[in-house]
Design an enzyme around this catalytic site. Structure first.
Site, PDB file in Angstrom:
ATOM      1  N   ASP A   1      50.899  55.850  69.488  1.00  0.00           N
ATOM      2  CA  ASP A   1      49.899  56.131  70.524  1.00  0.00           C
ATOM      3  C   ASP A   1      49.704  54.963  71.493  1.00  0.00           C
ATOM      4  O   ASP A   1      49.051  55.128  72.521  1.00  0.00           O
ATOM      5  CB  ASP A   1      48.534  56.457  69.880  1.00  0.00           C
ATOM      6  CG  ASP A   1      48.569  57.753  69.079  1.00  0.00           C
ATOM      7  OD1 ASP A   1      49.557  58.481  69.197  1.00  0.00           O
ATOM      8  OD2 ASP A   1      47.600  58.023  68.355  1.00  0.00           O
TER       9      ASP A   1
ATOM     10  N   ARG B   1      58.062  62.008  66.549  1.00  0.00           N
ATOM     11  CA  ARG B   1      57.739  60.906  65.653  1.00  0.00           C
ATOM     12  C   ARG B   1      58.883  60.540  64.707  1.00  0.00           C
ATOM     13  O   ARG B   1      58.933  59.444  64.184  1.00  0.00           O
ATOM     14  CB  ARG B   1      56.528  61.323  64.815  1.00  0.00           C
ATOM     15  CG  ARG B   1      55.477  60.286  64.776  1.00  0.00           C
ATOM     16  CD  ARG B   1      54.195  60.792  64.204  1.00  0.00           C
ATOM     17  NE  ARG B   1      54.256  61.214  62.814  1.00  0.00           N
ATOM     18  CZ  ARG B   1      53.171  61.250  62.028  1.00  0.00           C
ATOM     19  NH1 ARG B   1      52.007  60.877  62.505  1.00  0.00           N
ATOM     20  NH2 ARG B   1      53.242  61.673  60.789  1.00  0.00           N
TER      21      ARG B   1
ATOM     22  N   GLU C   1      46.907  65.335  72.293  1.00  0.00           N
ATOM     23  CA  GLU C   1      46.216  66.041  71.196  1.00  0.00           C
ATOM     24  C   GLU C   1      44.718  65.754  71.108  1.00  0.00           C
ATOM     25  O   GLU C   1      43.953  66.594  70.649  1.00  0.00           O
ATOM     26  CB  GLU C   1      46.878  65.712  69.853  1.00  0.00           C
ATOM     27  CG  GLU C   1      46.777  64.246  69.484  1.00  0.00           C
ATOM     28  CD  GLU C   1      47.360  63.918  68.116  1.00  0.00           C
ATOM     29  OE1 GLU C   1      47.680  62.756  67.904  1.00  0.00           O
ATOM     30  OE2 GLU C   1      47.473  64.816  67.263  1.00  0.00           O
TER      31      GLU C   1
ATOM     32  N   ARG D   1      48.131  57.385  53.830  1.00  0.00           N
ATOM     33  CA  ARG D   1      46.806  57.088  54.383  1.00  0.00           C
ATOM     34  C   ARG D   1      45.845  56.957  53.204  1.00  0.00           C
ATOM     35  O   ARG D   1      46.184  57.276  52.069  1.00  0.00           O
ATOM     36  CB  ARG D   1      46.362  58.236  55.290  1.00  0.00           C
ATOM     37  CG  ARG D   1      47.259  58.422  56.519  1.00  0.00           C
ATOM     38  CD  ARG D   1      46.522  59.226  57.572  1.00  0.00           C
ATOM     39  NE  ARG D   1      47.403  59.669  58.648  1.00  0.00           N
ATOM     40  CZ  ARG D   1      47.671  58.943  59.722  1.00  0.00           C
ATOM     41  NH1 ARG D   1      47.175  57.725  59.859  1.00  0.00           N
ATOM     42  NH2 ARG D   1      48.444  59.444  60.679  1.00  0.00           N
TER      43      ARG D   1
ATOM     44  N   ASP E   1      46.107  50.518  63.768  1.00  0.00           N
ATOM     45  CA  ASP E   1      44.791  49.886  63.732  1.00  0.00           C
ATOM     46  C   ASP E   1      44.202  49.929  62.320  1.00  0.00           C
ATOM     47  O   ASP E   1      43.592  48.961  61.862  1.00  0.00           O
ATOM     48  CB  ASP E   1      43.852  50.554  64.749  1.00  0.00           C
ATOM     49  CG  ASP E   1      43.784  52.058  64.586  1.00  0.00           C
ATOM     50  OD1 ASP E   1      44.742  52.642  64.045  1.00  0.00           O
ATOM     51  OD2 ASP E   1      42.769  52.660  64.986  1.00  0.00           O
TER      52      ASP E   1
END
Ligand SMILES: Nc1ncnc2c1ncn2[C@@H]1O[C@H](COP(=O)(O)OP(=O)(O)O)[C@@H](O)[C@H]1O
Ligand SMILES: O=P(O)(O)OC[C@H]1O[C@](O)(COP(=O)(O)O)[C@@H](O)[C@@H]1O
Ligand SMILES: [Mg+2]
Length: 426
Positions: free
Chosen positions: A198, A351, A297, A142, A168
């Protein structure tokens, strides 16, 4: 809504793909599924909105013998990343004869020299057995990187097509990189492949990894139900991923029909008071002696209180699972009611698993269509799936918003019907 796809130039080189059906740029898939809406648009003199159909084109912009491609994965992990990487490499190699494919390590960091991440060479052999592995063999990260540095790296390495697999955030990065490329008048195509566990990317009926996530999450709900029914006043509390959207929680709950309460970010709930969640839960426990709660979450953040943002600017969430566990324990203790609560947080387990066959097939389709787009010189676009058709969508359209569960839509209505839960509001 502008759905036109940007192109680097005219594609003039005949495609080597002879035995498959080709698609022309004027073949489109209607955005609106309602005939009435489409008719009305025509009556009002508008052209109905449509997306360009994905698939191999008759002509290529790039010469495969001279082309170098690169693949990058960014953002959170998601089942199917390795399937997409492998399918991109195999399609480039076997369908188009491209021999140079680079793997960029650890997301966009890999395009910035100061991190010192080595570039990988991707070949059919090196990606041979990666589809059975969870995660991404390229690594991910990230955090923003300098667009100038990234475009410099692409030019220096002589990359013609960059395939960016991510959510996104990654699509926002694609848009910025394309802007940088355009400013230099460089001939580099950037194709986005939407990844989000998600399932929250706009204009995508579905994203890869989501089917796998729901499959594993549904098994966890079964475990929670077993635990809940295994002791007096048992509660199985499951926290699932979903930062801003409760799709995993909603679909997993529908898959099993064992959940009595589904809490999602889109639907606010009161905790206290006669209509609040705790009072409704107490009634359920007294009536039925067990309950299963599924919480996404991002739900109840007014209670869980997250602080700040992560490296990519996503909000850091407070832990609603732990918060609820403690709040429920305390409430029942205060009432003097025996309670056996088991809390399960399978987030990272879900995940990290291998993709289901259904997702693996989906990954292959997305990757093939991404390669077809790149070879034809299309750029600044995302390969999507709209109402069961593969389409090309401009990145700038995709990043205009985020998909969420519509509280007046079919999905949430089905969840309410399946759980019988009230609104938790006066
Ligand atoms: N507006 C932006 N400009 C440039 N890079 C961005 C932008 N938004 C996100 N990114 C970068 O894209 C990468 C992935 O974003 P992130 O939000 O972490 O994951 P995801 O793509 O899964 O949503 C990160 O390196 C992030 O910094
Ligand atoms: O711990 P990490 O890596 O920040 O990931 C957690 C987040 O990743 C997700 O799985 C997906 O988010 P991204 O779209 O940012 O990849 C969210 O559901 C979750 O909040
Ligand atoms: Mg994201």
């Amino acid at each position: 809504m502008d759905t036109a796809i940007e192109s680097l130039g005219v594609a003039r080189i005949p495609s080597p793909l002879k035995h498959v059906q080709h698609v022309t740029d004027d073949e489109c898939i209607l955005y609106d599924s309602s005939a009435r809406n489409v008719e009305q648009q025509i009556r009002e003199g508008q052209t109905p909105v449509s997306f360009m159909k994905a698939g191999p084109r008759d002509f290529m912009y790039f010469d495969p013998s001279k082309l170098k491609c690169a693949v990058v994965t960014a953002g959170g992990l998601c089942p199917g990343l390795n399937n997409v990487i492998r399918a991109i490499v195999l399609t480039l190699y076997y369908s188009y004869g491209v021999r140079n494919v680079l793997g960029i390590r650890y997301g966009f960091q890999g395009l910035v020299p100061q991190y010192g991440h080595p570039i990988l060479e991707l070949t059919p052999k090196s990606v041979g057995d990666i589809a059975e592995l969870g995660g991404t063999v390229l690594g991910s990260s990230r955090g923003p990187q300098s667009v100038e540095d990234m475009v410099d790296a692409l030019e220096r390495m002589n990359v013609g097509i960059l395939f960016a697999i991510g959510g996104d955030g990654t699509m926002r990065a694609v848009s910025k990189i394309c802007e940088g490329i355009r400013n230099r008048n460089a001939k580099i195509s950037v194709i986005g492949i939407p990844k989000t566990i998600d399932n929250d990317i706009s204009y995508m009926s579905r994203s890869f990894g989501f089917n796998t996530a729901v499959t594993v999450a549904a098994e966890v709900i079964t475990a929670a139900h077993v635990e809940a029914t295994g002791s007096p006043n048992g509660i199985g509390l499951v926290k699932l991923m979903g930062r801003r959207a409760g799709f995993i929680a909603s679909y997993a709950a529908l898959a099993k029909r064992d959940a009595n309460f589904v809490l999602i970010p889109e639907s606010d709930f009161d905790l206290e008071g006669p209509h609040g969640f705790l009072a409704v839960l107490e009634k359920r426990i007294l009536d039925r002696k067990h309950a299963v709660i599924v919480v996404a979450e991002g739900a109840g953040q007014q209670y869980a209180h997250g602080e700040g943002t992560d490296e990519s600017g996503n909000p850091r969430l407070g832990d609603i699972g732990i918060f609820l566990k403690e709040a429920i324990d305390e409430y029942f203790k205060g009432k003097g009611i025996e309670l056996n609560l088991k809390y399960i947080d399978p987030s990272y387990t879900i995940r990290s698993v291998e993709a289901t066959s259904d997702d693996a097939i989906f990954c292959t389709f997305l990757a093939q269509n991404a390669v077809h787009a790149g070879m034809a010189g299309k750029t600044n676009m995302v390969v999507g799936n709209w109402r069961d058709e593969y389409v090309y969508i401009p990145v700038d359209l995709v990043i205009t918003g985020r998909k969420q569960v519509e509280l007046d839509g079919k999905l949430w209505s089905s969840v309410l019907e399946a759980t019988g839960q009230p609104s938790f509001k006066p």
